[in-house]
Scaffold this motif. Structure first.
Motif, PDB file in Angstrom:
ATOM      1  N   LYS A 199     -28.592 -22.726  10.193  1.00 23.32           N
ATOM      2  CA  LYS A 199     -26.895 -23.174   9.200  1.00 23.32           C
ATOM      3  C   LYS A 199     -26.451 -22.197   8.442  1.00 23.32           C
ATOM      4  N   ASP A 200     -27.001 -20.985   9.509  1.00 20.15           N
ATOM      5  CA  ASP A 200     -25.910 -19.636   8.284  1.00 20.15           C
ATOM      6  C   ASP A 200     -24.916 -19.901   8.597  1.00 20.15           C
ATOM      7  N   PRO A 201     -24.611 -19.530   7.605  1.00 17.25           N
ATOM      8  CA  PRO A 201     -22.385 -18.887   7.738  1.00 17.25           C
ATOM      9  C   PRO A 201     -21.725 -18.421   9.267  1.00 17.25           C
ATOM     10  N   ALA A 202     -23.128 -17.582   9.158  1.00 16.21           N
ATOM     11  CA  ALA A 202     -22.489 -16.465   9.758  1.00 16.21           C
ATOM     12  C   ALA A 202     -22.310 -16.609  11.695  1.00 16.21           C
ATOM     13  N   TRP A 203     -22.716 -18.073  11.763  1.00 18.38           N
ATOM     14  CA  TRP A 203     -22.832 -19.012  13.180  1.00 18.38           C
ATOM     15  C   TRP A 203     -21.504 -20.075  12.768  1.00 18.38           C
ATOM     16  N   ASP A 204     -20.275 -19.500  12.252  1.00 15.61           N
ATOM     17  CA  ASP A 204     -18.886 -20.546  11.811  1.00 15.61           C
ATOM     18  C   ASP A 204     -17.675 -19.137  12.909  1.00 15.61           C
ATOM     19  N   ALA A 205     -18.476 -17.563  12.818  1.00 18.70           N
ATOM     20  CA  ALA A 205     -17.027 -17.345  14.054  1.00 18.70           C
ATOM     21  C   ALA A 205     -18.012 -17.421  15.582  1.00 18.70           C
ATOM     22  N   VAL A 206     -18.862 -17.886  15.828  1.00 21.56           N
ATOM     23  CA  VAL A 206     -19.679 -18.136  16.649  1.00 21.56           C
ATOM     24  C   VAL A 206     -18.662 -19.307  17.439  1.00 21.56           C
TER      25      VAL A 206
ATOM     26  N   GLU B  18     -14.759 -19.006  17.741  1.00 24.84           N
ATOM     27  CA  GLU B  18     -14.831 -18.888  19.517  1.00 24.84           C
ATOM     28  C   GLU B  18     -14.254 -20.055  20.381  1.00 24.84           C
ATOM     29  N   LEU B  19     -15.847 -20.325  20.222  1.00 27.49           N
ATOM     30  CA  LEU B  19     -15.494 -21.751  21.378  1.00 27.49           C
ATOM     31  C   LEU B  19     -14.609 -22.448  20.982  1.00 27.49           C
ATOM     32  N   GLU B  20     -14.144 -22.910  19.161  1.00 26.40           N
ATOM     33  CA  GLU B  20     -13.008 -23.749  19.461  1.00 26.40           C
ATOM     34  C   GLU B  20     -11.995 -23.284  19.842  1.00 26.40           C
ATOM     35  N   LYS B  21     -11.597 -22.003  19.658  1.00 21.04           N
ATOM     36  CA  LYS B  21     -10.121 -21.139  20.768  1.00 21.04           C
ATOM     37  C   LYS B  21     -10.058 -21.152  22.168  1.00 21.04           C
ATOM     38  N   VAL B  22     -10.995 -21.526  22.267  1.00 24.57           N
ATOM     39  CA  VAL B  22     -10.740 -21.369  24.252  1.00 24.57           C
ATOM     40  C   VAL B  22      -9.642 -22.869  24.497  1.00 24.57           C
ATOM     41  N   PRO B  23      -8.778 -22.683  25.041  1.00 18.13           N
ATOM     42  CA  PRO B  23      -8.035 -23.611  25.070  1.00 18.13           C
ATOM     43  C   PRO B  23      -8.201 -25.358  26.032  1.00 18.13           C
ATOM     44  N   PRO B  24      -7.842 -25.926  25.908  1.00 14.03           N
ATOM     45  CA  PRO B  24      -8.517 -26.898  27.213  1.00 14.03           C
ATOM     46  C   PRO B  24      -8.134 -26.845  29.040  1.00 14.03           C
ATOM     47  N   ASP B  25      -7.049 -26.102  28.984  1.00 14.04           N
ATOM     48  CA  ASP B  25      -6.327 -26.186  30.120  1.00 14.04           C
ATOM     49  C   ASP B  25      -7.454 -24.454  31.225  1.00 14.04           C
ATOM     50  N   SER B  26      -8.331 -23.957  30.264  1.00 14.90           N
ATOM     51  CA  SER B  26      -9.239 -22.984  30.719  1.00 14.90           C
ATOM     52  C   SER B  26     -10.280 -23.459  31.369  1.00 14.90           C
ATOM     53  N   LYS B  27     -10.694 -22.292  32.786  1.00 16.64           N
ATOM     54  CA  LYS B  27     -11.932 -22.914  33.805  1.00 16.64           C
ATOM     55  C   LYS B  27     -13.449 -22.937  32.748  1.00 16.64           C
ATOM     56  N   VAL B  28     -13.035 -22.149  31.932  1.00 17.47           N
ATOM     57  CA  VAL B  28     -14.681 -22.428  31.117  1.00 17.47           C
ATOM     58  C   VAL B  28     -14.423 -23.207  29.974  1.00 17.47           C
TER      59      VAL B  28
ATOM     60  N   ARG C   7     -21.706 -26.082  24.819  1.00 17.05           N
ATOM     61  CA  ARG C   7     -21.758 -24.486  23.995  1.00 17.05           C
ATOM     62  C   ARG C   7     -22.000 -25.255  22.246  1.00 17.05           C
ATOM     63  N   LEU C   8     -20.744 -25.025  22.367  1.00 17.41           N
ATOM     64  CA  LEU C   8     -19.831 -25.979  20.939  1.00 17.41           C
ATOM     65  C   LEU C   8     -21.135 -27.598  20.336  1.00 17.41           C
ATOM     66  N   SER C   9     -21.569 -27.796  21.110  1.00 14.55           N
ATOM     67  CA  SER C   9     -21.601 -29.372  20.502  1.00 14.55           C
ATOM     68  C   SER C   9     -23.074 -29.368  20.606  1.00 14.55           C
ATOM     69  N   ARG C  10     -23.868 -27.907  21.158  1.00  9.16           N
ATOM     70  CA  ARG C  10     -25.073 -27.780  21.318  1.00  9.16           C
ATOM     71  C   ARG C  10     -25.679 -26.790  19.955  1.00  9.16           C
ATOM     72  N   LEU C  11     -24.186 -26.437  19.346  1.00  5.31           N
ATOM     73  CA  LEU C  11     -24.032 -25.501  18.236  1.00  5.31           C
ATOM     74  C   LEU C  11     -24.520 -26.317  17.031  1.00  5.31           C
ATOM     75  N   LYS C  12     -23.372 -27.129  17.289  1.00  8.70           N
ATOM     76  CA  LYS C  12     -23.146 -28.319  16.103  1.00  8.70           C
ATOM     77  C   LYS C  12     -24.407 -28.804  15.931  1.00  8.70           C
TER      78      LYS C  12
ATOM     79  N   LEU D 261     -27.982 -28.885  16.266  1.00  6.67           N
ATOM     80  CA  LEU D 261     -29.007 -27.570  15.720  1.00  6.67           C
ATOM     81  C   LEU D 261     -28.664 -27.508  14.878  1.00  6.67           C
ATOM     82  N   ARG D 262     -27.048 -27.294  14.546  1.00  4.72           N
ATOM     83  CA  ARG D 262     -26.878 -27.189  12.674  1.00  4.72           C
ATOM     84  C   ARG D 262     -26.856 -28.545  11.908  1.00  4.72           C
ATOM     85  N   THR D 263     -27.548 -29.208  12.646  1.00  3.70           N
ATOM     86  CA  THR D 263     -27.838 -30.419  11.586  1.00  3.70           C
ATOM     87  C   THR D 263     -29.163 -31.259  11.433  1.00  3.70           C
ATOM     88  N   THR D 264     -29.734 -30.247  12.757  1.00  3.43           N
ATOM     89  CA  THR D 264     -30.810 -30.823  13.102  1.00  3.43           C
ATOM     90  C   THR D 264     -31.888 -30.098  11.871  1.00  3.43           C
ATOM     91  N   PRO D 265     -33.456 -30.990  11.153  1.00  5.56           N
ATOM     92  CA  PRO D 265     -33.821 -30.068  10.501  1.00  5.56           C
ATOM     93  C   PRO D 265     -34.654 -28.607  11.341  1.00  5.56           C
TER      94      PRO D 265
END
Length: 130
Positions: A52-59, A62-72, A79-84, A86-90
């Motif tokens: 939940k720390d704001p430092a994770w906003d950088a991660v 970066e994950l949100e910058k991956v374009p939809p046509d990318s192979k990754v 990873r983005l959905s898992r991180l989000k 974790l941020r909402t789970t107590p």
């Protein structure tokens, strides 16, 4: 027609073809963003920063910058959905005892009037009546 004029007419389609070819060979920047997110993720985990720390906003950024046509893209979204998530789970409750802390690090047992070193009545921790 002059020879210079003819050579210019031949160069224009050639340049147009080169520009179209360069445009079609678009570089996939997704792996770069994923690698930067991995590096930041590893550093935050090493430091023990909670999700939940704001430092994770950088991660997340970066994950949100991956374009939809990318192979990754699929991996980045996973990873983005898992991180989000974790941020909402107590976070789980802290344990009463923590290794490496004198007297277990908890005063909860003392507050209840129990001796933290008394193991009587706990199965597996007694001498079996000997």
């Amino acid at each position: 027609m002059s020879p210079i004029y003819r050579s210019r007419r031949a160069v224009v389609p050639l340049l147009l073809g080169v520009l179209l070819t360069l445009g079609a060979c678009k570089r996939d920047v997704g792996p770069e963003h994923l690698a930067r997110a991995d590096a930041k993720h590893a550093e935050l985990v090493e430091r023990g920063v909670p999700p939940k720390d704001p430092a994770w906003d950088a991660v997340i950024g970066e994950l949100e910058k991956v374009p939809p046509d990318s192979k990754v893209f699929a991996e980045a979204q996973r990873r983005l959905s898992r991180l989000k998530e974790l941020r909402t789970t107590p976070l789980p409750r802290r344990p009463l005892s923590r290794p490496g802390v004198p007297e277990g690090g908890s005063h909860s047992l003392d507050e209840r009037g129990l001796d933290p070193h008394d193991h009587a009545g706990h199965p597996g921790e007694t001498d079996g009546g000997r």
